[in-house]
Design a protein around this motif. Sequence first.
Motif, PDB file in Angstrom:
ATOM      1  N   THR A  73      15.312  14.438  33.444  1.00  0.00           N
ATOM      2  CA  THR A  73      15.782  15.614  32.909  1.00  0.00           C
ATOM      3  C   THR A  73      14.755  16.735  32.916  1.00  0.00           C
ATOM      4  OG1 THR A  73      17.635  14.670  32.236  1.00  0.00           O
ATOM      5  CG2 THR A  73      17.572  16.873  31.548  1.00  0.00           C
ATOM      6  N   PRO A  74      14.955  17.961  33.476  1.00  0.00           N
ATOM      7  CA  PRO A  74      13.820  18.830  32.908  1.00  0.00           C
ATOM      8  C   PRO A  74      13.588  19.055  31.674  1.00  0.00           C
ATOM      9  CG  PRO A  74      15.257  19.733  34.842  1.00  0.00           C
ATOM     10  CD  PRO A  74      15.805  18.347  34.302  1.00  0.00           C
ATOM     11  N   ALA A  75      12.429  18.995  30.938  1.00  0.00           N
ATOM     12  CA  ALA A  75      12.284  19.411  29.601  1.00  0.00           C
ATOM     13  C   ALA A  75      10.789  19.854  29.307  1.00  0.00           C
ATOM     14  CB  ALA A  75      12.250  18.094  29.056  1.00  0.00           C
ATOM     15  N   TYR A  76      10.792  20.341  28.249  1.00  0.00           N
ATOM     16  CA  TYR A  76       9.327  21.001  27.752  1.00  0.00           C
ATOM     17  C   TYR A  76       8.842  19.854  26.641  1.00  0.00           C
ATOM     18  CZ  TYR A  76      10.532  25.656  29.481  1.00  0.00           C
ATOM     19  OH  TYR A  76      10.960  26.537  30.294  1.00  0.00           O
ATOM     20  N   LYS A  77       7.718  19.317  26.952  1.00  0.00           N
ATOM     21  CA  LYS A  77       6.956  18.451  26.002  1.00  0.00           C
ATOM     22  C   LYS A  77       6.136  19.257  25.010  1.00  0.00           C
ATOM     23  CE  LYS A  77       6.003  13.972  25.370  1.00  0.00           C
ATOM     24  NZ  LYS A  77       6.170  12.830  26.017  1.00  0.00           N
ATOM     25  N   ILE A  78       6.474  19.460  23.763  1.00  0.00           N
ATOM     26  CA  ILE A  78       5.912  20.340  22.845  1.00  0.00           C
ATOM     27  C   ILE A  78       4.643  19.462  22.248  1.00  0.00           C
ATOM     28  CG2 ILE A  78       6.100  21.116  20.472  1.00  0.00           C
ATOM     29  CD1 ILE A  78       8.406  22.184  22.226  1.00  0.00           C
ATOM     30  N   ILE A  79       3.529  20.543  22.447  1.00  0.00           N
ATOM     31  CA  ILE A  79       2.143  20.047  21.934  1.00  0.00           C
ATOM     32  C   ILE A  79       2.280  20.115  20.287  1.00  0.00           C
ATOM     33  CG2 ILE A  79      -0.154  20.809  21.843  1.00  0.00           C
ATOM     34  CD1 ILE A  79       0.631  22.090  24.745  1.00  0.00           C
ATOM     35  N   GLY A  80       1.648  18.875  19.848  1.00  0.00           N
ATOM     36  CA  GLY A  80       1.806  18.746  18.116  1.00  0.00           C
ATOM     37  C   GLY A  80       1.093  19.929  17.622  1.00  0.00           C
ATOM     38  N   GLY A  81       1.955  20.417  16.603  1.00  0.00           N
ATOM     39  CA  GLY A  81       1.506  21.288  15.536  1.00  0.00           C
ATOM     40  C   GLY A  81       1.561  22.957  16.021  1.00  0.00           C
ATOM     41  N   LYS A  82       1.982  23.151  17.210  1.00  0.00           N
ATOM     42  CA  LYS A  82       2.116  24.355  17.798  1.00  0.00           C
ATOM     43  C   LYS A  82       3.403  25.137  17.628  1.00  0.00           C
ATOM     44  CE  LYS A  82      -1.772  24.306  20.454  1.00  0.00           C
ATOM     45  NZ  LYS A  82      -2.888  25.517  20.820  1.00  0.00           N
TER      46      LYS A  82
END
Length: 83
Positions: free
Chosen positions: A70-79
């Motif tokens: 499934t298309p998703a955004y992988k969040i960069i830690g602390g951003k």
Amino acid sequence: MSKPNKKQPTKTVEIYCSKCKTLLFKYRKGGKGALVKCFKERIVKDMTVTPCHCPGCDCEFARDTLVRGTPAYKIIGGKVTMK
């Protein structure tokens, strides 16, 4: 691998940029853990102009990817922060 739940979560959270406090998304989050990924189908309101970049300070806060097919955004830690 299993797909994310078809039934959308009822809890809506607001996701902000950590650097400039600009609103990025209104997102239907399931569970009570940290925000690691955002499935695109669960985003209620998208305030970004270019995907994965903050409209206020133009810093990259996530990466575009596929999670469990499934298309998703992988969040960069602390951003990002959420309320």
